[in-house]
Scaffold this motif. Structure first.
Motif, PDB file in Angstrom:
ATOM      1  N   VAL A  14       0.840  -1.201   0.000  1.00 36.09           N
ATOM      2  CA  VAL A  14       0.000   0.000   0.000  1.00 36.09           C
ATOM      3  C   VAL A  14       0.874   1.249   0.000  1.00 36.09           C
ATOM      4  O   VAL A  14       0.612   2.210  -0.723  1.00 36.09           O
ATOM      5  CB  VAL A  14      -0.957   0.007   1.207  1.00 36.09           C
ATOM      6  N   GLY A  15       1.931   1.238   0.821  1.00 36.57           N
ATOM      7  CA  GLY A  15       2.847   2.368   0.848  1.00 36.57           C
ATOM      8  C   GLY A  15       3.471   2.611  -0.510  1.00 36.57           C
ATOM      9  O   GLY A  15       3.617   3.769  -0.951  1.00 36.57           O
ATOM     10  N   THR A  16       3.830   1.557  -1.196  1.00 30.89           N
ATOM     11  CA  THR A  16       4.418   1.676  -2.533  1.00 30.89           C
ATOM     12  C   THR A  16       3.415   2.250  -3.528  1.00 30.89           C
ATOM     13  O   THR A  16       3.753   3.111  -4.347  1.00 30.89           O
ATOM     14  CB  THR A  16       4.904   0.306  -3.024  1.00 30.89           C
ATOM     15  N   GLN A  17       2.163   1.777  -3.453  1.00 29.56           N
ATOM     16  CA  GLN A  17       1.125   2.275  -4.359  1.00 29.56           C
ATOM     17  C   GLN A  17       0.882   3.773  -4.139  1.00 29.56           C
ATOM     18  O   GLN A  17       0.738   4.543  -5.101  1.00 29.56           O
ATOM     19  CB  GLN A  17      -0.166   1.489  -4.143  1.00 29.56           C
ATOM     20  N   ILE A  18       0.832   4.183  -2.876  1.00 28.52           N
ATOM     21  CA  ILE A  18       0.620   5.599  -2.574  1.00 28.52           C
ATOM     22  C   ILE A  18       1.784   6.430  -3.098  1.00 28.52           C
ATOM     23  O   ILE A  18       1.604   7.500  -3.692  1.00 28.52           O
ATOM     24  CB  ILE A  18       0.436   5.804  -1.057  1.00 28.52           C
ATOM     25  N   HIS A  19       2.990   5.930  -2.895  1.00 33.44           N
ATOM     26  CA  HIS A  19       4.183   6.640  -3.386  1.00 33.44           C
ATOM     27  C   HIS A  19       4.126   6.819  -4.897  1.00 33.44           C
ATOM     28  O   HIS A  19       4.364   7.913  -5.419  1.00 33.44           O
ATOM     29  CB  HIS A  19       5.438   5.854  -2.990  1.00 33.44           C
ATOM     30  N   ASP A  20       3.796   5.761  -5.601  1.00 28.78           N
ATOM     31  CA  ASP A  20       3.784   5.825  -7.058  1.00 28.78           C
ATOM     32  C   ASP A  20       2.723   6.792  -7.585  1.00 28.78           C
ATOM     33  O   ASP A  20       2.906   7.404  -8.642  1.00 28.78           O
ATOM     34  CB  ASP A  20       3.539   4.431  -7.638  1.00 28.78           C
ATOM     35  N   ARG A  21       1.627   6.952  -6.857  1.00 29.73           N
ATOM     36  CA  ARG A  21       0.523   7.777  -7.333  1.00 29.73           C
ATOM     37  C   ARG A  21       0.639   9.245  -6.894  1.00 29.73           C
ATOM     38  O   ARG A  21       0.091  10.127  -7.541  1.00 29.73           O
ATOM     39  CB  ARG A  21      -0.815   7.212  -6.838  1.00 29.73           C
ATOM     40  N   LEU A  22       1.309   9.501  -5.769  1.00 26.27           N
ATOM     41  CA  LEU A  22       1.265  10.830  -5.168  1.00 26.27           C
ATOM     42  C   LEU A  22       2.578  11.596  -5.172  1.00 26.27           C
ATOM     43  O   LEU A  22       2.583  12.818  -5.168  1.00 26.27           O
ATOM     44  CB  LEU A  22       0.808  10.730  -3.702  1.00 26.27           C
ATOM     45  N   ASP A  23       3.686  10.907  -5.127  1.00 29.50           N
ATOM     46  CA  ASP A  23       4.939  11.564  -4.785  1.00 29.50           C
ATOM     47  C   ASP A  23       5.393  12.575  -5.838  1.00 29.50           C
ATOM     48  O   ASP A  23       5.366  12.297  -7.044  1.00 29.50           O
ATOM     49  CB  ASP A  23       6.041  10.521  -4.570  1.00 29.50           C
ATOM     50  N   HIS A  24       5.813  13.745  -5.346  1.00 31.98           N
ATOM     51  CA  HIS A  24       6.377  14.795  -6.195  1.00 31.98           C
ATOM     52  C   HIS A  24       7.853  14.922  -5.827  1.00 31.98           C
ATOM     53  O   HIS A  24       8.189  15.490  -4.786  1.00 31.98           O
ATOM     54  CB  HIS A  24       5.638  16.115  -5.932  1.00 31.98           C
ATOM     55  N   PRO A  25       8.760  14.385  -6.658  1.00 29.42           N
ATOM     56  CA  PRO A  25      10.175  14.293  -6.279  1.00 29.42           C
ATOM     57  C   PRO A  25      10.803  15.600  -5.814  1.00 29.42           C
ATOM     58  O   PRO A  25      11.511  15.609  -4.793  1.00 29.42           O
ATOM     59  CB  PRO A  25      10.835  13.743  -7.544  1.00 29.42           C
ATOM     60  N   PRO A  26      10.607  16.750  -6.489  1.00 27.10           N
ATOM     61  CA  PRO A  26      11.237  17.984  -5.984  1.00 27.10           C
ATOM     62  C   PRO A  26      10.762  18.362  -4.581  1.00 27.10           C
ATOM     63  O   PRO A  26      11.559  18.830  -3.757  1.00 27.10           O
ATOM     64  CB  PRO A  26      10.813  19.036  -7.021  1.00 27.10           C
ATOM     65  N   THR A  27       9.468  18.154  -4.303  1.00 18.84           N
ATOM     66  CA  THR A  27       8.963  18.466  -2.966  1.00 18.84           C
ATOM     67  C   THR A  27       9.540  17.520  -1.935  1.00 18.84           C
ATOM     68  O   THR A  27       9.912  17.926  -0.830  1.00 18.84           O
ATOM     69  CB  THR A  27       7.423  18.404  -2.941  1.00 18.84           C
ATOM     70  N   ARG A  28       9.661  16.250  -2.289  1.00 14.10           N
ATOM     71  CA  ARG A  28      10.240  15.295  -1.341  1.00 14.10           C
ATOM     72  C   ARG A  28      11.691  15.649  -1.037  1.00 14.10           C
ATOM     73  O   ARG A  28      12.111  15.621   0.121  1.00 14.10           O
ATOM     74  CB  ARG A  28      10.151  13.855  -1.870  1.00 14.10           C
ATOM     75  N   VAL A  29      12.465  15.996  -2.050  1.00 22.15           N
ATOM     76  CA  VAL A  29      13.866  16.352  -1.819  1.00 22.15           C
ATOM     77  C   VAL A  29      13.959  17.589  -0.924  1.00 22.15           C
ATOM     78  O   VAL A  29      14.724  17.619   0.053  1.00 22.15           O
ATOM     79  CB  VAL A  29      14.592  16.591  -3.164  1.00 22.15           C
ATOM     80  N   ALA A  30      13.181  18.626  -1.254  1.00 20.31           N
ATOM     81  CA  ALA A  30      13.248  19.872  -0.485  1.00 20.31           C
ATOM     82  C   ALA A  30      12.842  19.649   0.966  1.00 20.31           C
ATOM     83  O   ALA A  30      13.531  20.101   1.891  1.00 20.31           O
ATOM     84  CB  ALA A  30      12.357  20.929  -1.126  1.00 20.31           C
ATOM     85  N   THR A  31      11.745  18.951   1.190  1.00 20.68           N
ATOM     86  CA  THR A  31      11.286  18.727   2.562  1.00 20.68           C
ATOM     87  C   THR A  31      12.202  17.764   3.308  1.00 20.68           C
ATOM     88  O   THR A  31      12.351  17.880   4.532  1.00 20.68           O
ATOM     89  CB  THR A  31       9.836  18.222   2.590  1.00 20.68           C
ATOM     90  N   SER A  32      12.826  16.838   2.594  1.00 25.62           N
ATOM     91  CA  SER A  32      13.797  15.948   3.243  1.00 25.62           C
ATOM     92  C   SER A  32      14.975  16.742   3.780  1.00 25.62           C
ATOM     93  O   SER A  32      15.438  16.519   4.905  1.00 25.62           O
ATOM     94  CB  SER A  32      14.277  14.877   2.261  1.00 25.62           C
ATOM     95  N   VAL A  33      15.468  17.688   2.972  1.00 26.04           N
ATOM     96  CA  VAL A  33      16.566  18.546   3.423  1.00 26.04           C
ATOM     97  C   VAL A  33      16.147  19.312   4.681  1.00 26.04           C
ATOM     98  O   VAL A  33      16.886  19.363   5.676  1.00 26.04           O
ATOM     99  CB  VAL A  33      16.983  19.519   2.298  1.00 26.04           C
ATOM    100  N   GLU A  34      14.972  19.896   4.652  1.00 30.02           N
ATOM    101  CA  GLU A  34      14.502  20.685   5.798  1.00 30.02           C
ATOM    102  C   GLU A  34      14.403  19.840   7.062  1.00 30.02           C
ATOM    103  O   GLU A  34      14.821  20.256   8.152  1.00 30.02           O
ATOM    104  CB  GLU A  34      13.137  21.307   5.467  1.00 30.02           C
TER     105      GLU A  34
END
Length: 382
Positions: free
Chosen positions: A274-294
């Protein structure tokens, strides 16, 4: 491709939380995924008279929702990213990070006054240690007063006094005109609606009907503190559809550095299919990178929610432009940095940035903030 069953998503029941969850639902629906929202009351919702930073650093608005995921009652939970603790149960992951909304703060006033033009000693409302410290650093003369509640509640508290005065002024003027026509003196009883003519009532109703819904609610709100301005996240106002209903000034993100994750959403789930399915459908890579840094910078600094820390990152081509500001609670001291981190090794570079800030004095400011926080002292003594 759709899953064989409907995904159950936990969310808080506030208007803002439901609107945020709806954006996630719509995004999943666009990928042919059926979703059911499940409202959950959190600790943060139950404690209405406590400042946000006093609710602890374990996620007052998050834990109850994530527990539903851990217990198998729901498949995932939708959070404001800035509320999600940097430390979570190992079996949980941030499965999806949708594209971020506006990350900055805005200053709201009843009449559109800017921060620079607020009168000396003006009262500004916020429940955030970071916003309070950044305001004091910019305008030491301001009186910072606590402000809690949902987004619409806070806006109503700001607008209520001026709107109520305007309502009273219109009543007095209309009653005065009515009394002149009737050759009578005006007294307090004349303001009773039962004593007003149909024409006077129609004039007042026309003014009231021309107000925005949130302004109409504000005219009926009891307010203990009169605020000259309040500071809120732009994303919350935008998602509530209130930006056009209030006067505001966008505060620059290089000085009023936002909270880590502000403006972004996080969908937590178990680390499974389920986590993988949600990731594939929702994730926005630039936002994930930026928020990961923060979040890495925040985690490495160890400030939690007891110290005024702002971290804002944006992906700009091959680098992540990152601004960090760590302040004393009174805003008189700070350690700040602005740095471009390489995208391909952003996690390690974010950790290095945090190390440099600690050595420059950020660790001392954070430790002092912990000592100044009574709840933190209680945690250390227990």
């Amino acid at each position: 491709m759709t899953t064989d069953r409907t995904l159950r998503l936990a969310t808080r029941g506030s208007d803002l939380a439901l609107r945020q969850a709806a954006t996630v639902t719509e995004a999943l629906a666009s990928r042919r995924q059926s979703v059911e929202l499940v409202e959950v009351e959190t600790t943060g919702d139950q404690i209405q008279d406590e400042l946000i930073h006093r609710l602890g650093k374990t996620g007052a608005f998050v834990r109850s929702l994530d527990q539903q995921v851990l217990d198998g009652e729901v498949d995932a939970a939708v959070h404001s990213m800035k509320d999600v603790p940097t430390e979570s149960p190992p079996e949980l992951i941030v499965a999806g990070v949708p594209e971020r909304g506006p990350a900055g703060d805005v200053l709201l006033t009843p009449d559109g006054t800017s921060l620079d033009d607020l009168p000396e000693g003006a009262t500004v409302g916020t429940a955030s240690l970071r916003r309070a410290a950044e305001l004091r650093a910019e305008r030491p003369d301001l009186e910072i007063e606590p402000l809690r509640g949902n987004v619409d509640t806070r806006v109503e508290k700001l607008l209520a006094p001026s709107l109520q005065r305007e309502h009273e002024r219109r009543l007095e003027r209309a009653v005065g005109e009515q009394s002149d026509d009737e050759d009578e003196d005006v007294d307090a009883d004349d303001l009773d609606p039962e004593n007003l003519s149909d024409a006077v009532l129609a004039e007042i109703d026309e003014w009231f009907d021309g107000l925005h819904e949130i302004e109409r609610r504000a005219t009926e709100r009891d307010v203990e503190t009169e605020y000259d301005a309040i500071v809120l996240a732009e994303a919350g106002l935008d998602r509530m559809g209130l930006l056009h209903a209030v006067e505001f000034e966008r505060l620059p993100t290089d000085t009023f550095v936002p909270a880590p994750g502000q403006g972004a959403l996080a969908v937590t789930a178990l680390d499974d299919d389920v986590g993988t399915q949600i990731h594939d459908r929702l994730d926005h890579p630039p936002t994930r990178v930026a928020t990961s840094v923060e979040r890495i910078v925040l985690d490495e600094l160890g400030g939690g929610c007891v110290a005024p820390i702002g971290v804002h990152a944006t992906v700009q081509g091959a680098v992540v432009h990152t601004v960090v500001r760590v302040l004393s609670q009174d805003g008189t001291e700070e350690v700040a940095a602005s740095r471009d981190l390489p995208v391909e090794r952003h996690a390690r570079a974010a950790g290095d940035l945090a190390d440099d800030l600690r050595e420059q004095g950020a660790a001392d400011l954070i430790e002092r903030a912990k000592r100044e926080d009574p709840d933190e002292r209680k945690r250390e003594d227990s």
